[in-house]
Every structure is written in structure tokens, then in C-alpha cells.
Design an enzyme around this catalytic site. Structure first.
Site, short mmCIF file in Angstrom:
data_model
loop_
_atom_site.label_atom_id
_atom_site.label_comp_id
_atom_site.label_asym_id
_atom_site.label_seq_id
_atom_site.Cartn_x
_atom_site.Cartn_y
_atom_site.Cartn_z
N LYS A 155 0.83 -1.21 0.00
CA LYS A 155 0.00 0.00 0.00
C LYS A 155 0.86 1.25 0.00
O LYS A 155 0.46 2.26 -0.59
CB LYS A 155 -0.99 0.00 1.17
N LYS A 183 -3.75 -10.50 -6.38
CA LYS A 183 -5.07 -10.86 -5.84
C LYS A 183 -6.16 -9.93 -6.40
O LYS A 183 -5.89 -8.78 -6.75
CB LYS A 183 -5.06 -10.84 -4.30
N LYS A 230 -10.72 -4.86 -4.65
CA LYS A 230 -11.76 -3.89 -4.97
C LYS A 230 -11.17 -2.53 -5.27
O LYS A 230 -11.83 -1.67 -5.83
CB LYS A 230 -12.79 -3.82 -3.85
P1 ATP Z 1 -8.43 -3.56 -0.53
O1 ATP Z 1 -8.21 -4.31 -1.80
O2 ATP Z 1 -9.17 -2.26 -0.68
O3 ATP Z 1 -7.25 -3.49 0.37
P2 ATP Z 1 -9.57 -5.92 0.48
O4 ATP Z 1 -10.70 -6.39 -0.35
O5 ATP Z 1 -8.28 -6.61 0.43
O6 ATP Z 1 -9.46 -4.37 0.26
P3 ATP Z 1 -11.18 -6.10 2.89
O7 ATP Z 1 -12.40 -5.61 2.29
O8 ATP Z 1 -10.95 -5.55 4.22
O9 ATP Z 1 -9.89 -5.86 2.03
O10 ATP Z 1 -11.20 -7.69 2.93
C1 ATP Z 1 -12.26 -8.40 3.49
C2 ATP Z 1 -11.99 -9.86 3.49
O11 ATP Z 1 -11.93 -10.37 2.15
C3 ATP Z 1 -10.65 -10.26 4.12
O12 ATP Z 1 -10.87 -11.41 4.92
C4 ATP Z 1 -9.77 -10.58 2.97
O13 ATP Z 1 -8.78 -11.53 3.31
C5 ATP Z 1 -10.77 -11.16 1.98
N1 ATP Z 1 -10.30 -11.00 0.60
C6 ATP Z 1 -10.00 -9.83 -0.02
N2 ATP Z 1 -9.62 -10.05 -1.29
C7 ATP Z 1 -9.66 -11.41 -1.48
C8 ATP Z 1 -9.37 -12.27 -2.59
N3 ATP Z 1 -8.96 -11.77 -3.74
N4 ATP Z 1 -9.54 -13.59 -2.43
C9 ATP Z 1 -9.96 -14.10 -1.26
N5 ATP Z 1 -10.23 -13.36 -0.17
C10 ATP Z 1 -10.10 -12.02 -0.27
#
Ligand code: ATP
Ligand code: LTN
Length: 333
Positions: free
Chosen positions: A114, A196, A199
Site C-alpha cells: 500500500k 489478488k 476492490k
Molecule cells: P483492498 O483491496 O481495498 O485493500 P480488500 O478487499 O483486500 O481491500 P477487505 O475488504 O478488508 O480488504 O477484505 C475483506 C476480506 O476479504 C478479508 O478477509 C480478505 O482476506 C478477503 N479477501 C479480499 N480479497 C480477497 C481475494 N482476492 N480472495 C480471497 N479473499 C479475499
């Protein structure tokens, strides 16, 4: 309280939730409700570690709640609340900051990623993000924390901080364990399948948003990056196969079948047919969730009421831990 174990998890209202969030985290949370006391929060304090538009954070906080419920989290059974509605999170985070080393925070992959992506705003909150996350979990004496693979490093540091604190002051915190979902723990980007699915990706074709319309979802899957080999086979760790591996994982997670079963069904078939079936399966998985979401999001009073009740219940549980911590470190209570 009975002897059911405690689950804590949450997501940040930092964007529209993706298929990765659903398959990696929320889908698993729904199943856990049967056997555990579950607490699921909207992590708005974490969200502001990256610059946001205030009106978006406000709107998305309720959207995330509506989506939790639409996915099957039952407000009568689980506690759902907004992190900033319970001040204990920020309070415990401060204390834990004084028990966390700069060196261990510097090693965090998410901080490195980040700060590279937001080099104009490497703020102290982004650096101490894992400490706040540790406070979230430890306040509720959680036994398990269901998250996607990307968050496991944060669970490790949470355990380290808790063990360090307990070693000085006695058994204050339960040492939590991370819990990965059986399938879908790491859904990859549809455009760069070594990254990964996120969003906050600047390319919307890279992720499936739970808010996308059904046509867009199908189109995005059909234009997912694959390879020129033309063989449907799961090869863990093979970079060239990352796109196909990802589509096989997605198909497995939405259909509840093993990756091997899906791969053998499609072995010898073309990518076009396979992608069309994955698209169809994902659409059928999201469609009912969307219908329920569309209904709930219009009932703001209902959603606000859940937040209010959730924060009260959460506050009652966390108060005990915070009091104990304050006493142990020597604050006059
Ligand atoms: P950002 O990408 O904005 O950092 P994020 O989607 O990684 O956000 P959160 O919304 O806080 O972060 O994640 C919520 C949950 O979703 C967490 O448990 C995270 O591990 C899971 N998660 C996020 N992206 C993935 C992915 N690509 N595959 C599986 N699990 C995910
Ligand atoms: N960092 C997490 C969101 C999060 C969280 C938590 C998850 C904040 N606090 C406590 C589980 C438990 C993420 O998924 N990006």
C-alpha cells in the site's frame, strides 16, 4: 454465556465488495454462524488509512452491511456493527501500539504494497494498521478469525502482540487463530492473475464487483486473461497457468465441487466453453444475493437500527477486556 467459541471478522467499506471478498471471507462467515458466536464489523477506522471521499465511506458502510445480510448473515444471530461506533477499538489500539515494535510492522507485506501504491500518503495509520486490527480481534477474546490468505500475516502479528502482553501481565487475551475458507481463499485478478483480486484495483475488468449487473459479470469472466496453451488443467504455482487456475478455483468455490472434479470435467474442452460455464455459474451465485441486497439497501432505518443494536452488544463485550487492560497497565480505574 455458553461455551460456544467466538468468531470475529470484518471488511473495510473502501469500495464495492468483490467476488474475492465473498468467496474468500463472507461465504465462510455465513456457515460459521451455526456453531459459533459471530461478530462481523464494518472497518471504517481502517478505511481512512487510504484517502477517501467521506460521502463514499458513509454510503459504503451501509452497503457492506446490506450485503452481509443479503449473503446470509442473520442479524438475530450474529452481531454486526460499525467499528467507529465502538470507541474501545481506538482505545485498545493505542495501548497495543506501545507493545508493538517498528521492526515487526515494517515487515508487513500489505504496508509495503500500500505504501508503494500510495507513495504520496504513507501515513502513520497505514503503518500501525495491524495494531488496530489486533485490537479489533483481542477486544472480543475471539477464538477464530476467518479471513482470506492475504490477511494471515496480520493474524500472526496479532498473536505475537497478545502473547507479548500476556507474558508481562498474565492471561489477559485469548490467542486467536486465523481460519481460511476451504475454497476461494485467494481469488486472483481476472486481468493480472498473479495479483489478488482487489476492490481498489484501478482496472474494473480485473474484479467482479457484487454490485455489477449480470451482463457485466459474464463479460468480465469471458475476457479473463488465460494462456495460449489451450489446456484446462490445474497447475499450482505455474505462472503461465495462473489465469486458468483462478477460473478453476472460482468454479470450484461457487459450485461447491473440488478443483480436481471441475478440471476433469473440462479436460479436453475449449477455453470458450469453459469460460461461458464459469460466467453462468458466477451469475447464478450472485443473482439471489443481489436481489436481496436491492431490497435491503432501500430500508435505511432497518440497517441503522442493526448498527445501533450491534454497537451496544459489541460495546458490552469489549468493555470487559478494555477495563482489564487499563487496570493491568496501571491506569487509575
Ligand atoms: P483492498 O483491496 O481495498 O485493500 P480488500 O478487499 O483486500 O481491500 P477487505 O475488504 O478488508 O480488504 O477484505 C475483506 C476480506 O476479504 C478479508 O478477509 C480478505 O482476506 C478477503 N479477501 C479480499 N480479497 C480477497 C481475494 N482476492 N480472495 C480471497 N479473499 C479475499
Ligand atoms: N484488514 C482486514 C480487515 C479487518 C479485519 C479486522 C479482519 C480489519 N480488522 C479484524 C478480521 C479481523 C482486511 O481484510 N483487509
Amino acid at each position: 454465556m455458553d461455551d460456544k467459541k467466538i468468531i470475529f471478522s470484518g471488511t473495510q467499506p473502501s469500495g464495492n465488495l468483490t467476488l474475492g471478498n465473498y468467496l474468500g471471507a463472507i461465504k465462510n462467515w455465513v456457515e460459521l454462524q451455526k456453531d459459533y458466536h459471530c461478530i462481523y464489523a464494518m472497518m471504517d477506522l481502517h478505511t481512512i488509512t487510504v484517502r477517501q471521499t467521506p460521502a463514499d465511506v458513509r454510503r459504503r458502510t451501509l452497503e457492506v452491511l446490506a450485503l452481509y445480510i443479503a449473503c446470509g448473515i442473520d442479524p438475530d444471530e450474529s452481531i454486526m456493527f460499525v467499528q467507529s461506533h465502538n470507541p474501545a477499538h481506538a482505545e485498545l489500539a493505542w495501548v497495543l501500539n506501545c507493545y508493538t515494535y517498528m521492526g515487526e510492522l515494517q515487515r508487513m507485506t500489505q504496508f509495503k504494497d500500500k505504501s508503494a501504491r500510495h507513495s504520496d500518503n504513507i501515513n502513520a495509520g497505514l503503518f500501525t494498521y495491524p495494531v488496530l486490527m489486533a485490537a479489533d480481534i483481542l477486544l472480543y477474546q475471539a477464538d477464530y478469525v476467518p479471513v482470506g490468505k492475504d490477511q494471515m500475516q496480520h493474524i500472526e502479528i496479532c498473536r505475537d502482540i497478545a502473547q507479548r502482553f500476556n507474558a508481562i501481565y498474565g492471561d489477559v487475551f485469548k490467542i486467536p487463530e486465523g481460519l481460511l475458507s476451504k475454497s476461494g481463499a485467494k481469488i486472483m485478478s481476472l486481468q493480472e492473475p498473479m495479483k489478488k483480486m482487489s476492490k481498489s484495483d484501478e482496472n474494473p475488468k480485473a474484479y467482479i464487483s457484487m454490485m455489477d449487473d449480470m451482463n457485466t459479470i459474464a463479460k468480465k469472466i469471458k475476457s479473463a486473461v488465460t494462456d495460449s496453451e489451450g489446456v484446462i488443467e490445474y497447475r499450482e504455482g505455474d505462472e503461465a497457468k495462473a489465469g486458468i487456475n483462478n477460473l478453476l478455483s472460482i468454479m470450484s468455490a461457487v459450485s461447491g465441487r473440488s478443483i480436481e472434479a471441475v478440471a476433469s470435467e473440462y479436460s479436453g474442452k475449449g477455453y470458450g466453453d469453459f469460460k461461458a460455464d464459469v460466467a453462468q455459474a458466477v451469475v447464478e451465485c450472485i443473482r439471489p444475493i443481489r436481489a436481496e441486497y436491492d431490497r435491503l439497501i432501500n430500508d435505511k432505518a432497518y440497517l441503522m437500527d442493526i448498527c445501533k443494536k450491534g454497537a451496544e452488544s459489541a460495546g458490552k463485550i469489549s468493555e470487559r477486556t478494555l477495563k482489564k487492560v487499563y487496570k493491568k497497565v496501571g491506569f487509575l480505574v
